[in-house]
Design an enzyme around this catalytic site. Structure first.
Site, PDB file in Angstrom:
ATOM      1  N   GLU A 150      42.162  35.628  57.629  1.00 51.32           N
ATOM      2  CA  GLU A 150      42.499  35.389  56.222  1.00 51.32           C
ATOM      3  C   GLU A 150      43.624  34.381  56.104  1.00 51.32           C
ATOM      4  OE1 GLU A 150      40.450  35.842  53.540  1.00 51.32           O
ATOM      5  OE2 GLU A 150      40.395  37.923  54.219  1.00 51.32           O
TER       6      GLU A 150
ATOM      7  N   SER B 149      23.907  30.435  31.773  1.00 57.39           N
ATOM      8  CA  SER B 149      24.327  31.446  32.748  1.00 57.39           C
ATOM      9  C   SER B 149      24.138  32.827  32.136  1.00 57.39           C
ATOM     10  CB  SER B 149      25.798  31.256  33.136  1.00 57.39           C
ATOM     11  OG  SER B 149      26.281  32.452  33.720  1.00 57.39           O
TER      12      SER B 149
ATOM     13  N   ASP C 190      34.202  29.715  52.301  1.00 57.55           N
ATOM     14  CA  ASP C 190      33.249  30.353  51.390  1.00 57.55           C
ATOM     15  C   ASP C 190      31.929  29.601  51.291  1.00 57.55           C
ATOM     16  OD1 ASP C 190      35.272  32.133  51.069  1.00 57.55           O
ATOM     17  OD2 ASP C 190      35.795  31.555  49.028  1.00 57.55           O
TER      18      ASP C 190
HETATM   19  P1  ADP Z   1      35.343  34.476  43.317  1.00 56.98           P
HETATM   20  O1  ADP Z   1      34.790  33.252  43.960  1.00 56.98           O
HETATM   21  O2  ADP Z   1      36.220  35.257  44.219  1.00 56.98           O
HETATM   22  O3  ADP Z   1      34.307  35.331  42.684  1.00 56.98           O
HETATM   23  P2  ADP Z   1      36.546  32.488  41.636  1.00 56.98           P
HETATM   24  O4  ADP Z   1      37.606  32.575  40.605  1.00 56.98           O
HETATM   25  O5  ADP Z   1      36.716  31.569  42.775  1.00 56.98           O
HETATM   26  O6  ADP Z   1      36.292  33.997  42.131  1.00 56.98           O
HETATM   27  O7  ADP Z   1      35.173  32.092  40.958  1.00 56.98           O
HETATM   28  C1  ADP Z   1      34.715  32.692  39.783  1.00 56.98           C
HETATM   29  C2  ADP Z   1      34.243  31.606  38.835  1.00 56.98           C
HETATM   30  O8  ADP Z   1      33.017  31.026  39.323  1.00 56.98           O
HETATM   31  C3  ADP Z   1      33.898  32.128  37.457  1.00 56.98           C
HETATM   32  O9  ADP Z   1      35.029  32.182  36.617  1.00 56.98           O
HETATM   33  C4  ADP Z   1      32.885  31.103  36.986  1.00 56.98           C
HETATM   34  O10 ADP Z   1      33.530  29.937  36.506  1.00 56.98           O
HETATM   35  C5  ADP Z   1      32.151  30.697  38.262  1.00 56.98           C
HETATM   36  N1  ADP Z   1      30.931  31.509  38.392  1.00 56.98           N
HETATM   37  C6  ADP Z   1      30.616  32.330  39.411  1.00 56.98           C
HETATM   38  N2  ADP Z   1      29.413  32.914  39.225  1.00 56.98           N
HETATM   39  C7  ADP Z   1      28.943  32.445  38.055  1.00 56.98           C
HETATM   40  C8  ADP Z   1      27.749  32.663  37.280  1.00 56.98           C
HETATM   41  N3  ADP Z   1      26.796  33.492  37.686  1.00 56.98           N
HETATM   42  N4  ADP Z   1      27.621  31.997  36.109  1.00 56.98           N
HETATM   43  C9  ADP Z   1      28.570  31.151  35.687  1.00 56.98           C
HETATM   44  N5  ADP Z   1      29.710  30.921  36.357  1.00 56.98           N
HETATM   45  C10 ADP Z   1      29.909  31.545  37.526  1.00 56.98           C
HETATM   46 MG    MG Z   2      35.882  31.572  44.701  1.00 61.40          MG
END
Ligand code: ADP
Ligand code: MG
Length: 388
Positions: A36, A70, A173
């Site tokens: 990490e 989405s 990631d």
């Molecule tokens: P993590 O990657 O840990 O889940 P992040 O903050 O890096 O958290 O990413 C989350 C962001 O990715 C959301 O706020 C959105 O902008 C985008 N995102 C992820 N999945 C979707 C989805 N299914 N539809 C639209 N946006 C998404």
């Molecule tokens: Mg992320």
């Protein structure tokens, strides 16, 4: 569950755009078994893709307009792209706009429709963002027959998050979202980008413990840790009198030899990164020998290092780890992802996975935390074309 969502996205696409999609792609979320805060220090990481994925149904519409829906955001939005010019839109749309903009530099592309749906919890440290952006890249490259090497996909995905979305994320990631293999962890050397699939013993399971908390300071603190690692590199170059590009170039012995000459905080940050790299290598050896107790011990050491030396844990993450470590059948537990909330993971005996998941969730709630969720994560494969 995922078969349902795949069909659902085809249906959703038809409803939103009045015809069938030309392609459906998917990419997985992930947990990180160990390693990490090492991926922006050219270190080692050992993530595992999980069986929760993001699906993108897409088709070419022609003209200049791109339209995206989405299911999670419950919004339909449109945008245009212009060579050499990028204007930020709504946060989530930037991932798609960024992907289309960058890929249009490789080959001209026209307007498209996208319908996106996901079973990866968002903002929980399980990398929904990489699953999202990798599934978009795969859809666009497939539809326009854009020839890029597989290795370019995570590199592009990282650039999109960094430059177009404005999140300083690392390569891990998107890399695991692209290259993961079921029943395997993925050892990545983030310096050379070489990787190796490492089998996980069949009768071991991973529990994901979602804290239900994401602290606003996560991004600021993440950026601060990156800066502190850079500062540690400068300080170490001077004190050790050798050329150091990243904390990967430093051994524990070298670091300890200058402990008293370094700023305490920088020393602690560097100490976490340097020892964490060692723990990743040892975890891979332990997995290969099926020494699951050692894997668990290294996970706990990693957690304690993240808590004490790197200072990125949280009371909720500590609670999950503390609860899990007291239960029979748990080999080890640690926070996973950037920290400050998000999720923890437990490496457990598969024979007791259900009981352990219930027990951990119950004990977490007993401590007064109401939004926790514990689920059993099966391993997943990397991104692929579901239907074309
Ligand atoms: P993590 O990657 O840990 O889940 P992040 O903050 O890096 O958290 O990413 C989350 C962001 O990715 C959301 O706020 C959105 O902008 C985008 N995102 C992820 N999945 C979707 C989805 N299914 N539809 C639209 N946006 C998404
Ligand atoms: Mg992320």
């Amino acid at each position: 569950m995922d078969e349902d969502i795949r069909k659902d996205m085809i249906k959703t696409y038809r409803l939103e755009f009045g015809k069938s999609p030309e392609v459906v792609t998917s990419a997985p979320g992930r947990i990180n078994l160990i390693g990490e805060h090492t991926d922006y220090n050219e270190g080692f990481v050992l993530p595992i893709a999980i069986d929760r994925r993001t699906y993108t149904a897409a088709g070419i519409r022609g003209g200049k307009l791109f339209i995206a829906f989405s299911r999670e955001i419950s919004k339909k939005t449109s945008f245009e792209i212009e060579a050499g010019k990028f204007e930020r839109s709504n946060f989530w749309v930037n991932y798609i706009k960024g992907a289309c903009s960058l890929l249009s530099e490789v080959k001209p592309i026209e307007g498209m429709n996208f319908a996106i749906g996901s079973t990866v919890p968002r903002g929980s440290g399980l990398s929904s963002s990489a699953a999202f952006v990798v599934s978009i890249i795969d859809a666009v490259t497939h539809l326009y027959d854009i020839k890029i090497k597989d290795i370019e996909v995570p590199i592009l995905a990282q650039r999109i998050e960094n430059e177009f979305v404005g999140v300083q994320s690392g390569i891990m990631d998107p890399f695991v979202a692209k290259f993961a293999r079921e029943h395997n962890a993925l050892l990545i050397d983030t310096r050379s980008l070489q990787y190796e699939h490492v089998p996980i013993p069949e009768d071991c399971s991973i529990l994901v413990c979602v804290t239900g908390v994401k602290r606003a300071l996560a991004t600021t603190e993440y950026n601060r840790r990156r800066e502190q690692c850079q500062q540690a590199v400068s300080a170490l170059s001077e004190k050790l009198n050798k050329k150091i590009n990243s904390l990967r170039d430093v051994t524990v012995g070298e670091l300890k030899s200058v402990e008293n000459e370094m700023d305490r905080t920088l020393y602690m940050r560097a100490f976490h990164v340097v020892t964490e790299n060692e723990r990743v290598v040892k975890t891979v050896e332990a997995l290969k020998k099926d020494d699951r107790n050692l894997v668990g011990k290294l996970m706990l050491e990693s957690h304690l290092s993240l808590r004490m030396s790197y200072d990125v844990s949280s009371p909720e993450l500590d609670a999950f780890v503390e609860i899990s470590e007291q239960l029979d059948g748990v080999y080890g537990a640690r926070m996973t992802g950037g920290g400050f909330g998000g999720s923890a993971i437990c490496f457990v005996d598969a024979n007791y996975e259900n009981e352990l998941a219930n027990e951990i969730a119950r004990k977490y709630k007993d401590r007064g935390y109401d939004n926790g969720v514990v689920f059993i994560a099966r391993t997943g494969g990397g991104s692929h074309i579901e239907r074309s």
